[in-house]
Scaffold this motif. Sequence first.
Motif, mmCIF file in Angstrom:
data_model
loop_
_atom_site.group_PDB
_atom_site.id
_atom_site.type_symbol
_atom_site.label_atom_id
_atom_site.label_comp_id
_atom_site.label_asym_id
_atom_site.label_seq_id
_atom_site.Cartn_x
_atom_site.Cartn_y
_atom_site.Cartn_z
ATOM 1 N N THR A 205 0.845 -1.201 0.000
ATOM 2 C CA THR A 205 0.000 0.000 0.000
ATOM 3 C C THR A 205 0.874 1.243 0.000
ATOM 4 O OG1 THR A 205 -1.715 -1.164 1.260
ATOM 5 C CG2 THR A 205 -1.846 1.244 1.186
ATOM 6 N N ARG A 206 0.720 2.082 -1.005
ATOM 7 C CA ARG A 206 1.400 3.377 -1.015
ATOM 8 C C ARG A 206 0.697 4.294 -0.035
ATOM 9 N NH1 ARG A 206 0.657 5.638 -6.555
ATOM 10 N NH2 ARG A 206 1.996 7.311 -5.760
ATOM 11 N N VAL A 207 1.478 5.009 0.765
ATOM 12 C CA VAL A 207 0.886 5.863 1.794
ATOM 13 C C VAL A 207 1.591 7.213 1.844
ATOM 14 C CG1 VAL A 207 0.058 3.983 3.269
ATOM 15 C CG2 VAL A 207 2.382 4.855 3.578
ATOM 16 N N ALA A 208 0.844 8.200 2.320
ATOM 17 C CA ALA A 208 1.413 9.475 2.741
ATOM 18 C C ALA A 208 1.539 9.414 4.260
ATOM 19 C CB ALA A 208 0.525 10.631 2.314
ATOM 20 N N ARG B 206 -5.280 15.906 5.560
ATOM 21 C CA ARG B 206 -5.957 14.979 4.649
ATOM 22 C C ARG B 206 -7.302 15.541 4.191
ATOM 23 N NH1 ARG B 206 -7.007 9.203 7.265
ATOM 24 N NH2 ARG B 206 -8.046 8.937 5.245
ATOM 25 N N LYS B 207 -7.948 16.380 5.010
ATOM 26 C CA LYS B 207 -9.157 17.054 4.536
ATOM 27 C C LYS B 207 -8.822 17.988 3.384
ATOM 28 C CE LYS B 207 -12.094 17.128 8.678
ATOM 29 N NZ LYS B 207 -12.682 17.997 9.720
ATOM 30 N N ALA B 208 -7.759 18.774 3.548
ATOM 31 C CA ALA B 208 -7.358 19.714 2.497
ATOM 32 C C ALA B 208 -6.952 18.975 1.228
ATOM 33 C CB ALA B 208 -6.211 20.587 2.992
ATOM 34 N N ALA B 209 -6.396 17.766 1.399
ATOM 35 C CA ALA B 209 -5.959 16.970 0.243
ATOM 36 C C ALA B 209 -7.075 16.104 -0.323
ATOM 37 C CB ALA B 209 -4.777 16.095 0.652
ATOM 38 N N ASN B 210 -8.285 16.180 0.287
ATOM 39 C CA ASN B 210 -9.442 15.407 -0.169
ATOM 40 C C ASN B 210 -9.157 13.897 -0.117
ATOM 41 O OD1 ASN B 210 -12.103 15.209 -1.055
ATOM 42 N ND2 ASN B 210 -11.504 15.121 -3.204
ATOM 43 N N LEU B 211 -8.600 13.465 0.997
ATOM 44 C CA LEU B 211 -8.307 12.044 1.203
ATOM 45 C C LEU B 211 -9.202 11.528 2.331
ATOM 46 C CD1 LEU B 211 -4.399 12.241 1.043
ATOM 47 C CD2 LEU B 211 -5.941 11.420 -0.755
ATOM 48 N N HIS B 212 -10.472 11.333 2.012
ATOM 49 C CA HIS B 212 -11.454 10.959 3.015
ATOM 50 C C HIS B 212 -11.256 9.510 3.455
ATOM 51 C CE1 HIS B 212 -15.373 10.169 4.904
ATOM 52 N NE2 HIS B 212 -15.421 11.481 5.095
ATOM 53 N N PRO B 213 -11.455 9.211 4.753
ATOM 54 C CA PRO B 213 -11.271 7.834 5.220
ATOM 55 C C PRO B 213 -12.142 6.800 4.516
ATOM 56 C CG PRO B 213 -11.366 9.346 7.079
ATOM 57 C CD PRO B 213 -11.708 10.149 5.858
ATOM 58 N N HIS C 215 -9.888 6.399 1.279
ATOM 59 C CA HIS C 215 -8.442 6.280 1.433
ATOM 60 C C HIS C 215 -8.157 5.755 2.837
ATOM 61 C CE1 HIS C 215 -8.918 9.103 -1.900
ATOM 62 N NE2 HIS C 215 -7.739 8.685 -2.311
ATOM 63 N N PRO C 216 -7.682 4.513 2.944
ATOM 64 C CA PRO C 216 -7.570 3.855 4.254
ATOM 65 C C PRO C 216 -6.592 4.557 5.184
ATOM 66 C CG PRO C 216 -6.432 2.589 2.562
ATOM 67 C CD PRO C 216 -7.207 3.660 1.842
ATOM 68 N N ASP D 88 3.843 6.407 13.056
ATOM 69 C CA ASP D 88 3.541 7.039 11.775
ATOM 70 C C ASP D 88 2.034 7.048 11.557
ATOM 71 O OD1 ASP D 88 6.253 7.226 11.330
ATOM 72 O OD2 ASP D 88 6.347 5.544 9.923
ATOM 73 N N LEU D 89 1.480 8.211 11.252
ATOM 74 C CA LEU D 89 0.082 8.325 10.849
ATOM 75 C C LEU D 89 0.056 8.304 9.330
ATOM 76 C CD1 LEU D 89 -1.011 11.224 13.251
ATOM 77 C CD2 LEU D 89 -0.891 8.762 13.722
ATOM 78 N N CYS D 90 -0.683 7.369 8.761
ATOM 79 C CA CYS D 90 -0.606 7.127 7.315
ATOM 80 C C CYS D 90 -1.992 7.125 6.685
ATOM 81 C CB CYS D 90 0.056 5.784 7.018
ATOM 82 S SG CYS D 90 1.651 5.526 7.814
ATOM 83 N N VAL D 91 -2.043 7.564 5.439
ATOM 84 C CA VAL D 91 -3.260 7.453 4.636
ATOM 85 C C VAL D 91 -2.882 6.854 3.288
ATOM 86 C CG1 VAL D 91 -3.003 9.867 3.883
ATOM 87 C CG2 VAL D 91 -5.203 8.711 3.600
ATOM 88 N N GLY D 92 -3.657 5.861 2.847
ATOM 89 C CA GLY D 92 -3.406 5.244 1.555
ATOM 90 C C GLY D 92 -3.662 6.220 0.426
ATOM 91 N N ILE D 93 -2.787 6.218 -0.562
ATOM 92 C CA ILE D 93 -2.926 7.127 -1.708
ATOM 93 C C ILE D 93 -2.877 6.316 -2.998
ATOM 94 C CG2 ILE D 93 -2.047 9.193 -0.557
ATOM 95 C CD1 ILE D 93 0.686 8.623 -1.743
#
Length: 293
Positions: free
Chosen positions: A150-153, A175-182, A185-186, A206-211
Amino acid sequence: MSAALQNYRARMRRVLEHIDRHLDHDLNLESLSAVAAFSKFHFHRQFTATFGLSVHRYVQLVRLKRASHQLAYTDAQSVTDIAMEAGYEAPDAFARAFRQRLGQSPSSFRNSPDWEPWLAAFGPLEIARSKLMQRTFTTDDVTIRNVPTTRVAIMEHRGDPATLPVTIKRFIAWRKAANLHPSTHPTFNVWRSERRPAHPADYSVDLCVGIDRPMPGGGEDIKAGEIPGGRCAVLRVVGYTDDLEPAALYLYRDWLPSSGEEARDFPIYCQRLSFFPEVPENETVAELFLPLK
């Protein structure tokens, strides 16, 4: 444990779960004693003896905890709406109770939360919950799954765990500003240290969001990375997922030595599948992943 004691604890646990699911309802002594199937007179004394908190104070703390999360992490609701949901007929009454418990007005907390008094205020609530809400795990709760890379930010938190909520707030805002809603985007947490290291400054997560696209700009706070794929032991936890240490300890200390498996060189991590206060605390879900060779 005797059957009578198990039944008693189950009845009290039922009350706590009822409170979590019905925070917007009238949680008076009569209705809660009915849930427990105790007389009103005895229920009040039994609840206080079991949890070290009166029924009224317990309910107030649970509502204030939800309100504090709404203030800190969401912008959609006004302070007045949050006050009404917390059971207060007027914003000034809510503000007085909030300041008394947390040392800040609701508006001040929304703008710049002071998390040290927050931790102190809700410590009694967590102690009360821990008396009955601890889970035991068995090998039947663990599955082995092949997971994709999984690629993540990543937003790193390094330092005292007491300041983690500050990093979480920045992470949510980014992530709100980047439009990466849970929902699309996991969300992952990768633990790179113990939950309570000998020196708080050594705490690391690390706090991560899938991209699924080139990483949105995040300045120095955000970097690109990946969670490697492969075989993982997976343990699903439902309810009260703030503290996942008992589940992680079970995987490392109990399940792994008896499984015949060997851990891979990547930290244990979790995927958060639902979030408080979007769902009641007893309905939050997280999955822990222990990477295997």
